[in-house]
Motif scaffolding. Structure first.
Motif, PDB file in Angstrom:
ATOM      1  N   ILE A 166       0.858  -1.177   0.000  1.00 36.57           N
ATOM      2  CA  ILE A 166       0.000   0.000   0.000  1.00 36.57           C
ATOM      3  C   ILE A 166       0.902   1.237   0.000  1.00 36.57           C
ATOM      4  CG2 ILE A 166      -1.790   1.278   1.235  1.00 36.57           C
ATOM      5  CD1 ILE A 166      -2.721  -1.328   2.461  1.00 36.57           C
ATOM      6  N   ASP A 167       0.891   1.957  -1.089  1.00 36.82           N
ATOM      7  CA  ASP A 167       1.739   3.142  -1.235  1.00 36.82           C
ATOM      8  C   ASP A 167       0.997   4.355  -0.675  1.00 36.82           C
ATOM      9  OD1 ASP A 167       3.549   5.039  -1.891  1.00 36.82           O
ATOM     10  OD2 ASP A 167       3.740   4.480  -3.998  1.00 36.82           O
ATOM     11  N   ARG A 168       1.491   4.888   0.406  1.00 38.29           N
ATOM     12  CA  ARG A 168       0.856   6.046   1.042  1.00 38.29           C
ATOM     13  C   ARG A 168       1.662   7.337   0.813  1.00 38.29           C
ATOM     14  NH1 ARG A 168      -3.101   3.877   4.095  1.00 38.29           N
ATOM     15  NH2 ARG A 168      -2.840   1.739   4.852  1.00 38.29           N
ATOM     16  N   ASP A 169       2.536   7.334  -0.176  1.00 38.20           N
ATOM     17  CA  ASP A 169       3.326   8.521  -0.475  1.00 38.20           C
ATOM     18  C   ASP A 169       2.413   9.640  -0.981  1.00 38.20           C
ATOM     19  OD1 ASP A 169       6.097   9.670  -0.886  1.00 38.20           O
ATOM     20  OD2 ASP A 169       5.228   9.966  -2.866  1.00 38.20           O
ATOM     21  N   PRO A 170       2.482  10.863  -0.446  1.00 39.55           N
ATOM     22  CA  PRO A 170       1.583  11.951  -0.856  1.00 39.55           C
ATOM     23  C   PRO A 170       1.649  12.255  -2.349  1.00 39.55           C
ATOM     24  CG  PRO A 170       2.753  12.540   1.166  1.00 39.55           C
ATOM     25  CD  PRO A 170       3.372  11.272   0.651  1.00 39.55           C
ATOM     26  N   GLU A 171       2.831  12.176  -2.936  1.00 35.33           N
ATOM     27  CA  GLU A 171       2.952  12.461  -4.367  1.00 35.33           C
ATOM     28  C   GLU A 171       2.237  11.406  -5.195  1.00 35.33           C
ATOM     29  OE1 GLU A 171       4.110  15.054  -5.835  1.00 35.33           O
ATOM     30  OE2 GLU A 171       4.723  16.045  -3.987  1.00 35.33           O
ATOM     31  N   THR A 172       2.337  10.155  -4.774  1.00 39.90           N
ATOM     32  CA  THR A 172       1.640   9.086  -5.492  1.00 39.90           C
ATOM     33  C   THR A 172       0.135   9.270  -5.401  1.00 39.90           C
ATOM     34  OG1 THR A 172       3.446   7.556  -4.998  1.00 39.90           O
ATOM     35  CG2 THR A 172       1.355   6.591  -5.684  1.00 39.90           C
ATOM     36  N   ILE A 173      -0.348   9.609  -4.212  1.00 36.92           N
ATOM     37  CA  ILE A 173      -1.788   9.837  -4.039  1.00 36.92           C
ATOM     38  C   ILE A 173      -2.250  11.009  -4.898  1.00 36.92           C
ATOM     39  CG2 ILE A 173      -3.554  10.486  -2.364  1.00 36.92           C
ATOM     40  CD1 ILE A 173      -1.931   9.018  -0.233  1.00 36.92           C
ATOM     41  N   ARG A 174      -1.419  12.069  -4.963  1.00 34.98           N
ATOM     42  CA  ARG A 174      -1.787  13.212  -5.786  1.00 34.98           C
ATOM     43  C   ARG A 174      -1.891  12.841  -7.266  1.00 34.98           C
ATOM     44  NH1 ARG A 174       0.603  16.472  -9.071  1.00 34.98           N
ATOM     45  NH2 ARG A 174       2.637  15.493  -8.718  1.00 34.98           N
ATOM     46  N   ARG A 175      -0.939  12.045  -7.752  1.00 39.87           N
ATOM     47  CA  ARG A 175      -0.987  11.631  -9.159  1.00 39.87           C
ATOM     48  C   ARG A 175      -2.200  10.747  -9.427  1.00 39.87           C
ATOM     49  NH1 ARG A 175       4.483  10.586  -8.455  1.00 39.87           N
ATOM     50  NH2 ARG A 175       4.123   8.336  -8.668  1.00 39.87           N
ATOM     51  N   GLN A 176      -2.530   9.855  -8.492  1.00 39.39           N
ATOM     52  CA  GLN A 176      -3.706   9.006  -8.674  1.00 39.39           C
ATOM     53  C   GLN A 176      -4.990   9.831  -8.735  1.00 39.39           C
ATOM     54  OE1 GLN A 176      -3.431   6.267  -5.405  1.00 39.39           O
ATOM     55  NE2 GLN A 176      -1.900   4.966  -6.394  1.00 39.39           N
ATOM     56  N   GLU A 177      -5.089  10.847  -7.863  1.00 36.83           N
ATOM     57  CA  GLU A 177      -6.278  11.706  -7.901  1.00 36.83           C
ATOM     58  C   GLU A 177      -6.346  12.490  -9.209  1.00 36.83           C
ATOM     59  OE1 GLU A 177      -5.864  14.104  -4.455  1.00 36.83           O
ATOM     60  OE2 GLU A 177      -6.608  12.564  -3.055  1.00 36.83           O
ATOM     61  N   GLU A 178      -5.194  12.937  -9.707  1.00 38.91           N
ATOM     62  CA  GLU A 178      -5.169  13.672 -10.973  1.00 38.91           C
ATOM     63  C   GLU A 178      -5.608  12.775 -12.133  1.00 38.91           C
ATOM     64  OE1 GLU A 178      -1.739  15.675 -13.770  1.00 38.91           O
ATOM     65  OE2 GLU A 178      -1.665  16.057 -11.612  1.00 38.91           O
ATOM     66  N   GLN A 179      -5.136  11.526 -12.142  1.00 40.73           N
ATOM     67  CA  GLN A 179      -5.557  10.592 -13.181  1.00 40.73           C
ATOM     68  C   GLN A 179      -7.042  10.281 -13.078  1.00 40.73           C
ATOM     69  OE1 GLN A 179      -3.013   7.198 -12.848  1.00 40.73           O
ATOM     70  NE2 GLN A 179      -1.188   8.261 -13.569  1.00 40.73           N
ATOM     71  N   ALA A 180      -7.571  10.192 -11.855  1.00 42.24           N
ATOM     72  CA  ALA A 180      -9.003   9.930 -11.679  1.00 42.24           C
ATOM     73  C   ALA A 180      -9.837  11.093 -12.213  1.00 42.24           C
ATOM     74  CB  ALA A 180      -9.314   9.677 -10.202  1.00 42.24           C
ATOM     75  N   ARG A 181      -9.384  12.327 -11.958  1.00 41.02           N
ATOM     76  CA  ARG A 181     -10.107  13.489 -12.497  1.00 41.02           C
ATOM     77  C   ARG A 181     -10.075  13.510 -14.019  1.00 41.02           C
ATOM     78  NH1 ARG A 181      -7.413  16.244  -8.272  1.00 41.02           N
ATOM     79  NH2 ARG A 181      -5.881  17.033  -9.778  1.00 41.02           N
ATOM     80  N   LYS A 182      -8.942  13.160 -14.584  1.00 45.38           N
ATOM     81  CA  LYS A 182      -8.843  13.132 -16.045  1.00 45.38           C
ATOM     82  C   LYS A 182      -9.747  12.063 -16.639  1.00 45.38           C
ATOM     83  CE  LYS A 182      -5.615  12.368 -19.811  1.00 45.38           C
ATOM     84  NZ  LYS A 182      -4.272  11.934 -20.200  1.00 45.38           N
ATOM     85  N   LYS A 183      -9.795  10.885 -15.996  1.00 46.82           N
ATOM     86  CA  LYS A 183     -10.655   9.809 -16.490  1.00 46.82           C
ATOM     87  C   LYS A 183     -12.118  10.208 -16.414  1.00 46.82           C
ATOM     88  CE  LYS A 183     -11.453   4.849 -15.986  1.00 46.82           C
ATOM     89  NZ  LYS A 183     -11.089   3.623 -15.231  1.00 46.82           N
TER      90      LYS A 183
END
Length: 359
Positions: free
Chosen positions: A109-126
């Motif tokens: 489980i990757d809890r790195d803030p930068e990783t979470i930020r990129r995942q949220e950005e990809q979710a918004r784009k999708k």
């Protein structure tokens, strides 16, 4: 490893003066406080660096861990078996664990803030892409509905029985050059000819009306088919896009986003020197010249200024070099002009995470 500590309070209270008893107590303290933490840290670091967030069998990770001659042995920790350690990782929320007939599987489980930020950005784009598809589908449905509503209803013909005033009256048809009269009177012939002309005119009007409706309907269908064909081509193009979950390539510039390496490397840029096992790379820091081995989850692509050259890392134009023309911040993409391949000179829109600056 040697521990330079005095006699523990427990040993003094129990009157333990024999060297073997004191040594045994020290060993228990080491196993309880030091070994588990070090074993867990090294095991988790290997899982994160080597497998990322992939679901993997716990034995595979453990076998790779014990291949290091300097590793901490399991029997020197508080966990008696690998299964106990796996269950503990699940209870502590460090990994997702599940048991199958083939054994236990773990997922970091990757809890790195930068990783979470990129995942949220990809979710918004999708979500933005899905909204575009829904609007397009609604537009097509409205066009179909308008086409059906504007279509005129066809006239239903009314059929009646042939009626004659007298049973002896006969009907004659005048066929032009070869006149054939079947009846005793001219009036009957004229009546037959008039009926035939009226029937022919009515048939002609119906044919004209039918042809007009058919042409109008054909025009409407052509417009709808054109829209549907455009959507189908778009969908086919998206399906043909070859995407992979790995994107690292040599000779590109990336930015270090993990904080685990300290502030010295965080948010600093590096050049990918070599790609290893598709998901990891040997990079050279631009400012210090240090060489590091990093996982692709610890770096992100670098978007240069317009006019700079980039390399496309994923999608249908993968491995192609291009020139950055402009940036679309609303759609998280950029306009590129291809500089290699059969489509050289073509302008395409590519997402931020699918291209990076060339070194």
């Amino acid at each position: 490893m040697s521990l330079h500590v005095g006699v523990p309070p427990e040993a003094a209270a129990a009157g333990l003066r024999e060297p073997q008893q004191v040594h045994g107590l020290f060993l228990q303290m080491f196993i309880r406080f030091f070994s588990p933490s070090e074993f867990k840290s090294e095991f988790m670091e290997l899982l994160r660096r080597r497998f990322g967030t992939k679901r993997v069998h716990n034995n595979i990770v453990y076998n790779e861990y014990i291949s290091d001659r300097e590793h901490i042995h399991m029997n020197s920790t508080k966990w008696e078996t690998l299964t106990d350690f796996t269950k503990w990782l699940g209870r502590e929320g460090l990994c997702k664990v599940d048991e199958t007939p083939k054994g236990w599987y773990i997922q970091y489980i990757d809890r790195d803030p930068e990783t979470i930020r990129r995942q949220e950005e990809q979710a918004r784009k999708k979500k933005h892409e899905l909204d575009d598809e829904e609007r397009s589908a609604k537009f097509i449905a409205d066009q179909v509905r308008r086409g059906r509503d504007s279509k005129e209803p066809e006239e239903t013909p009314v059929y009646t029985e042939l009626q004659r005033e007298s049973e002896e009256e006969k009907i004659a048809f005048n066929l032009g050059a070869s006149s054939c009269v079947a009846g005793p009177s001219k009036a009957s012939s004229a009546l037959g000819a008039s009926a035939l002309k009226a029937a022919a005119a009515s048939t002609k009007r119906k044919d004209t009306s039918s042809n007009s409706d058919s042409r109008a309907d054909k025009r409407k269908k052509s417009a709808l088919e054109e829209i549907m064909e455009m959507e189908e081509n778009k969908r086919r193009k998206q399906q043909q896009s070859v995407r992979t979950d790995y994107w690292l390539q040599p000779n590109i510039v990336v930015k270090v986003v993990t904080k685990r390496l300290g502030e010295k490397y965080h948010k600093k840029k590096a050049v990918v020197m070599e790609v290893r096992d598709k998901y990891a790379a040997l990079v050279k820091m631009i400012d210090s010249g240090d060489k590091l081995k990093l996982d692709q989850n610890h770096v992100e692509t670098v978007i240069p200024a317009p006019g700079k050259r980039v390399r496309i890392l994923n999608g249908p134009y993968r491995d192609m070099e291009a020139l950055l023309e402009g940036i679309d911040e609303k759609n998280f993409s950029a306009t590129l002009t291809l500089e290699s391949g059969q489509q050289k000179g073509r302008r395409v829109d590519v997402a931020y995470e699918d291209f990076s600056k060339l070194a």
